[in-house]
Design a protein around this motif. Structure first.
Motif, PDB file in Angstrom:
ATOM      1  N   ASN A  77      71.358  40.532  98.029  1.00  0.00           N
ATOM      2  CA  ASN A  77      72.362  41.490  97.545  1.00  0.00           C
ATOM      3  C   ASN A  77      72.938  41.060  96.193  1.00  0.00           C
ATOM      4  OD1 ASN A  77      72.069  43.044  99.834  1.00  0.00           O
ATOM      5  ND2 ASN A  77      74.264  43.259 100.181  1.00  0.00           N
ATOM      6  N   SER A  78      72.090  40.533  95.352  1.00  0.00           N
ATOM      7  CA  SER A  78      72.578  39.933  94.103  1.00  0.00           C
ATOM      8  C   SER A  78      71.805  40.421  92.888  1.00  0.00           C
ATOM      9  CB  SER A  78      72.477  38.416  94.177  1.00  0.00           C
ATOM     10  OG  SER A  78      73.342  37.893  95.162  1.00  0.00           O
ATOM     11  N   VAL A  79      72.524  40.465  91.776  1.00  0.00           N
ATOM     12  CA  VAL A  79      71.933  40.770  90.488  1.00  0.00           C
ATOM     13  C   VAL A  79      72.447  39.736  89.498  1.00  0.00           C
ATOM     14  CG1 VAL A  79      73.763  42.406  89.852  1.00  0.00           C
ATOM     15  CG2 VAL A  79      71.501  42.597  88.790  1.00  0.00           C
ATOM     16  N   TYR A  80      71.626  39.425  88.513  1.00  0.00           N
ATOM     17  CA  TYR A  80      71.929  38.349  87.575  1.00  0.00           C
ATOM     18  C   TYR A  80      71.769  38.838  86.135  1.00  0.00           C
ATOM     19  CZ  TYR A  80      70.912  35.927  91.926  1.00  0.00           C
ATOM     20  OH  TYR A  80      70.891  35.542  93.247  1.00  0.00           O
ATOM     21  N   LEU A  81      72.441  38.131  85.241  1.00  0.00           N
ATOM     22  CA  LEU A  81      72.272  38.409  83.818  1.00  0.00           C
ATOM     23  C   LEU A  81      72.091  37.076  83.110  1.00  0.00           C
ATOM     24  CD1 LEU A  81      72.256  40.741  81.725  1.00  0.00           C
ATOM     25  CD2 LEU A  81      74.650  40.141  81.246  1.00  0.00           C
ATOM     26  N   GLU A  82      70.887  36.838  82.624  1.00  0.00           N
ATOM     27  CA  GLU A  82      70.584  35.643  81.857  1.00  0.00           C
ATOM     28  C   GLU A  82      70.897  35.958  80.396  1.00  0.00           C
ATOM     29  OE1 GLU A  82      69.090  32.928  83.578  1.00  0.00           O
ATOM     30  OE2 GLU A  82      69.516  31.740  81.788  1.00  0.00           O
TER      31      GLU A  82
END
Length: 120
Positions: A77-82
């Motif tokens: 249930n996760s989203v990331y921003l590199e």
């Protein structure tokens, strides 16, 4: 009750990198596109990156294209921003949110955001 919790912000020098994380609670994550937004002081919140539910389609606002990367892990249930090659103008509070259908309109589940400050 849907909750969105962002983390990973901080103070970094220009040219540095950060990875932001966002976890969604209380709503089935799969099937929703997700977006990262930011709001700089005195400015309106803007969409800077978007990813569809299968990760097959991404969108980036021009100022972050080729520097930022959005990705997601549906099982978490996760989203990331590199974020790489950070600039002082990237300083803002960063938010994530579920998106409405195929649009760029966010749902009304705003979290507290995470502060990113880039020093020159």
């Amino acid at each position: 009750q849907v909750r969105v919790v962002e983390s990973g912000g901080g103070l970094v020098q220009a040219g540095g990198s950060l990875r932001l994380s966002c976890e969604v609670f209380g709503r089935t994550f799969g099937g929703y596109a997700m977006g990262w937004f930011r709001q700089a002081p005195g400015k309106e919140r803007e969409l800077i990156a978007r990813i569809n539910w299968s990760s097959s389609i991404t969108y980036y606002e021009d100022s972050v294209k080729d520097r930022f990367a959005i990705y997601r892990e549906n099982a978490k249930n996760s989203v990331y921003l590199e974020m790489n090659s950070l600039k002082p103008e990237d300083t803002a509070v960063y938010y994530c949110n579920l998106m409405r259908g195929t649009s760029n309109i966010p749902e009304d589940f705003w979290g507290q955001g995470t502060q990113v400050t880039v020093s020159s």
